[in-house]
Design an enzyme around this catalytic site. Structure first.
Site, PDB file in Angstrom:
ATOM      1  N   ASP A   1       6.672   1.320  -2.674  1.00 15.38           N
ATOM      2  CA  ASP A   1       5.713   1.213  -1.472  1.00 15.38           C
ATOM      3  C   ASP A   1       5.163  -0.227  -1.357  1.00 15.38           C
ATOM      4  O   ASP A   1       5.413  -0.912  -1.907  1.00 15.38           O
ATOM      5  CB  ASP A   1       4.660   2.040  -1.882  1.00 15.38           C
ATOM      6  CG  ASP A   1       4.816   3.521  -1.986  1.00 15.38           C
ATOM      7  OD1 ASP A   1       6.040   3.840  -1.713  1.00 15.38           O
ATOM      8  OD2 ASP A   1       3.961   4.277  -1.900  1.00 15.38           O
TER       9      ASP A   1
ATOM     10  N   HIS B   1       6.092  -0.227  -6.593  1.00 14.49           N
ATOM     11  CA  HIS B   1       5.739  -1.108  -5.419  1.00 14.49           C
ATOM     12  C   HIS B   1       6.741  -2.353  -5.690  1.00 14.49           C
ATOM     13  O   HIS B   1       6.242  -3.192  -6.703  1.00 14.49           O
ATOM     14  CB  HIS B   1       4.240  -1.270  -5.882  1.00 14.49           C
ATOM     15  CG  HIS B   1       3.467  -0.067  -5.599  1.00 14.49           C
ATOM     16  ND1 HIS B   1       2.987   0.864  -6.691  1.00 14.49           N
ATOM     17  CD2 HIS B   1       2.870   0.407  -4.517  1.00 14.49           C
ATOM     18  CE1 HIS B   1       2.516   1.760  -6.183  1.00 14.49           C
ATOM     19  NE2 HIS B   1       2.173   1.511  -5.000  1.00 14.49           N
TER      20      HIS B   1
HETATM   21 NI    NI Z   1       0.576   1.926  -0.848  1.00 10.91          NI
END
Ligand code: NI
Length: 320
Positions: A136, A277
């Site tokens: 992400d 991430h």
């Molecule tokens: Ni996010």
């Protein structure tokens, strides 16, 4: 990047039926994306998988994590077989457990340069162990290094990109897609969608769609809301699957490659959707070990759409 805690939900939410499931959902909302501060509760002993299982059951009932109380925010410990069975039932009820077949794989850009015959071969996730790695908040300055790690292990992944980052770094997104990875939407500027009007939610999605389509030629098929935060109003703004995760590595908080790798390797199960991430260098540095170890365990690394046979359910928490 912490911006404070999520406000407490209205009193009385915990009095509903299915309170346990609602409680577990809080961890997902608060743990997502690394922007929120979490207060650990060591007293809890629920695995990420078990939590997600519970939420999956919650999801098919049309409830949302926003109803949850915030005091159960910690995800650690062993899996709960009971909760896992809930997930299986929920997944079957929503058609989540499907075979990744040739038809669905064909929709993935397998024929693009750089994808080997091995990668392009259909993966039957009923017969082999599959895992969906998801990244992400990018693209970012470490994404290209991540792409190299993934290529080294013939791994495919799913990138939930932030629209304004796509506009700033279109080349990285183009390379990501060309390498056979899936591109999903993570909104334009990473707001909590539950705080926005319907018009602004649609704008967040539409702007991101346009930015992604301008770069790779297609609109993203999947949406992951920032912080994992959504409600009925948000869901009404798109017909596309809302994709959560079944294993949160907490990489945004740990910022330690060894810990991130350990967390992923300890809790992974066939069908896991793992949250990372790629804006954190520690996460990218953790990937070689994760890829190497899971490969040895017999896992295949597939996109979210591949995991669900090209037809993800409306709400995806992983296929445990
Ligand atoms: Ni996010």
């Amino acid at each position: 990047m912490n911006i404070g805690t999520k406000p407490r939900p209205p009193a009385g939410a915990g009095a509903r039926r299915g309170t346990t499931r609602l409680l577990t959902a809080a961890a997902l909302v608060t743990a997502a994306c690394g922007y929120l501060t979490i207060t650990p509760d060591p007293g809890r002993a629920t695995s990420g998988a078990a939590q997600v299982s519970a939420v999956a059951g919650l999801g098919v009932r049309g409830m949302t994590p926003d109803s949850a109380q915030p005091e159960t925010r910690q995800a650690k410990g062993g899996a709960s077989p009971g909760a896992l069975s809930v997930a299986v039932r929920a997944a079957r009820a929503t058609g989540a457990v499907e075979v990744a077949g040739a038809a669905s794989i064909a929709r993935v850009p397998a024929a693009i340069d750089g994808v080997t015959a091995e990668q392009a071969r259909p993966v039957d996730c009923r017969r082999v162990k599959c895992v969906a790695l998801t990244f992400d908040d990018g693209p970012g300055r470490y994404t290209d290094a991540l792409l190299r790690h993934l290529a080294d292990h013939r791994a495919r992944a799913t990138f939930f990109v932030v629209g304004q980052n796509v506009a700033a770094s279109p080349g990285i997104v183009r390379r990501t897609y060309a390498a056979g990875h899936e591109i999903g939407s993570h909104t334009w500027s990473h707001p909590d969608l539950t705080k926005l009007s319907a018009v602004r939610v649609r704008s967040q999605l539409a702007r991101t769609d346009q930015a992604i389509k301008a770069v790779i030629g297609v609109r993203p098929k999947l949406v992951r809301p920032p912080y994992g935060a959504f409600n009925a109003a948000v869901r009404h703004q798109t017909r596309r699957p809302i994709v959560m995760w079944s294993l949160d590595t907490l990489d945004w908080r740990l910022r330690d490659s060894a810990k991130v790798a350990r967390k992923a390797l300890k809790s992974v199960r066939p069908g896991s959707v793992i949250l990372f991430h790629d804006i954190h260098p520690s996460t990218v540095r953790a990937m070689p070990r994760i890829l190497r170890t899971l490969s040895k365990r017999g896992y295949r690394f597939v996109t979210v759409s591949q995991l669900y046979g090209g037809r993800p359910p409306k709400l995806v928490y992983g296929a445990q």
